[in-house]
Design an enzyme around this catalytic site. Structure first.
Site, PDB file in Angstrom:
ATOM      1  N   TRP A  82     106.576  37.362  83.779  1.00  0.00           N
ATOM      2  CA  TRP A  82     105.940  37.895  84.695  1.00  0.00           C
ATOM      3  C   TRP A  82     106.521  39.198  84.835  1.00  0.00           C
ATOM      4  CZ3 TRP A  82     108.093  39.862  89.143  1.00  0.00           C
ATOM      5  CH2 TRP A  82     107.126  40.453  90.185  1.00  0.00           C
ATOM      6  N   GLU A 125     102.723  34.213  83.329  1.00  0.00           N
ATOM      7  CA  GLU A 125     102.431  34.060  85.116  1.00  0.00           C
ATOM      8  C   GLU A 125     101.742  35.305  85.380  1.00  0.00           C
ATOM      9  OE1 GLU A 125     105.015  33.295  88.838  1.00  0.00           O
ATOM     10  OE2 GLU A 125     106.085  33.727  87.059  1.00  0.00           O
ATOM     11  N   LYS A 128      99.847  37.219  89.022  1.00  0.00           N
ATOM     12  CA  LYS A 128      99.896  37.355  90.385  1.00  0.00           C
ATOM     13  C   LYS A 128      98.700  38.301  91.025  1.00  0.00           C
ATOM     14  CE  LYS A 128     103.794  38.444  93.552  1.00  0.00           C
ATOM     15  NZ  LYS A 128     105.179  39.068  93.814  1.00  0.00           N
TER      16      LYS A 128
END
Length: 413
Positions: free
Chosen positions: A182, A222, A224
């Site tokens: 991430w 990941e 976001k």
């Protein structure tokens, strides 16, 4: 009501409470180390940067590796079920090399103490996260998507080193290590070019993933929706990360704080399972935004675990925790979040999924709603207490936390 009576009540709906408890004992939950020290790590950071922050100043934060491990071990001892250790690269044990080497040169030996710790805790394995935040090598808040070649190369090397470390952790524990990528990259205001940073990010990830030990490392990506200081544009958006994971054959990671307020991860899990062999979760609790509140036994958490269980995906979905709260006792936060996930898994394992799916397939939606409502008042608490007892635990853990605070945490100045 006794457990025997609760068992009988659930049996009326076709649920076997003994089988549910036995199944729960086989589902590992990866417990994040960073709840204990407010995500500061062992590198000497005084605060966070990169779109995240920890709020609160409750006394007793772990200040050293020794204190963090002590707190971590104590918290794990109050958590039922099978557990994995989840680390960030910033928790490297650098010893005499502290200040002499940087994240682009971290090596497996810097994590040997964590392997020793995990084995002592009888952990099921160790998972790992490169740390792409809170570091001076971030240029204009960017890492792998930076237009600056030197910046990008530093972070690519960090990613490569993390893949090597993850392979070591997997082999050492005899269990594949999920290594999650991430990055906080993005822009505070409206960008002129949304594509090029994503192309650079994809190219950087391709290089990092070009050569790794596929037996012991499970890469995940990941997304976001936004971060503090990058409100207008996030390079690693949901669409980017899902497409990258699908086209590269790696694992998508869904963090339930990383989407728009009206989106729910529970609905995304079966969609991902239709196309991916494995799906990873970071279980958090967003309150209006990605605030990483302590996980509690709430409706969306129940729905998330229902989707994991009812789709027969307890081995395919890799569950990890990701929250940090410094406004309350950190040990209590750690334990409460993990227990809430365990509780939601048990709740899901007790659902009469066969009966409900049959009603849906036959178009009997009245019966489906009846079943969905009836199970809400079944004596779940008695089954939960039976599970805790089988793990040598009880729900009366606040006293133990309070005693630890008095004897250990309160002495930290």
């Amino acid at each position: 009501m006794s457990y025997a009576q609760a068992k009988k009540k659930y049996a009326e709906f076709g649920a076997d409470t003994d089988a549910a408890i036995a199944a729960l004992k086989q589902i590992p939950v990866s417990v994040h180390c960073w709840q204990g020290d407010d995500v500061l790590g062992f590198e000497g950071a005084k605060g966070l940067s990169g779109g995240i922050q920890t709020t609160g100043n409750y006394p007793g934060r772990a200040r050293t590796s020794e204190e963090l491990m002590q707190d971590y071990a104590f918290a794990l001892g109050l958590m039922p079920g099978k557990k994995r250790i989840n680390l960030h690269a910033s928790y490297a044990f650098l010893g005499g090399e502290k200040g002499k080497i940087d994240r682009d040169a971290y090596r497996p030996e810097h994590f040997v103490p964590w392997v020793d710790f995990a084995k002592k805790q009888n952990a099921d394995g160790i998972d790992f996260n490169p740390t792409f935040f809170a570091h001076p090598a971030m240029k204009d808040g960017l890492t792998l998507s930076s237009p600056d070649e030197k910046t990008r190369r530093f972070w690519i090397e960090h990613g490569k080193r993390c893949m090597e470390i993850a392979a070591y952790l997997g082999r050492a524990m005899g269990s594949p290590c999920l290594v999650n990528f991430w990055i906080p990259d993005g822009y505070k205001d409206i960008p002129a070019d949304r594509l090029t940073p994503r192309l650079r990010y994809a190219e950087a990830l391709d290089e990092i993933l070009s050569d790794y030990d596929k037996e012991w490392v499970l890469p995940a990506l990941e997304s976001k929706v936004f971060g503090i200081g990058v409100e207008s544009y996030t390079v690693g958006s949901s669409e980017f990360c899902q497409n990258y994971a699908a086209t590269r054959g790696i694992c998508p990671l869904l963090d339930n704080g990383h989407y728009h307020p009206t989106e729910v991860v529970s609905d995304k899990i079966p969609a991902m399972l239709a196309f991916h062999k494995k799906v990873a979760l970071h279980v958090s609790r967003p309150v209006r935004w990605d605030s990483d509140h302590v996980v509690i036994f709430e409706d969306e958490l129940k729905e998330i675990m229902k989707e994991v269980v009812r789709n027969g995906a307890t081995a395919r979905v890799k569950i990890a925790l990701d929250y940090f709260d410094a406004s309350i006792n950190r040990i209590f936060a750690w334990v409460t979040g993990q227990r809430s996930v365990e509780k939601a898994l048990l709740y899901a394992l007790l659902m009469p999924d066969g009966k409900m799916k049959d009603a849906q397939e036959k178009g009997e939606f009245t019966r489906l709603m009846y079943l969905q409502e009836r199970v809400k008042t079944l004596p779940f608490g008695e089954v939960w207490e039976e599970y805790l007892a089988s793990e040598g635990q009880s729900d009366d853990y606040l006293e133990a936390v309070a005693a630890y605070e008095k004897d250990v945490l309160s002495l930290r100045r």
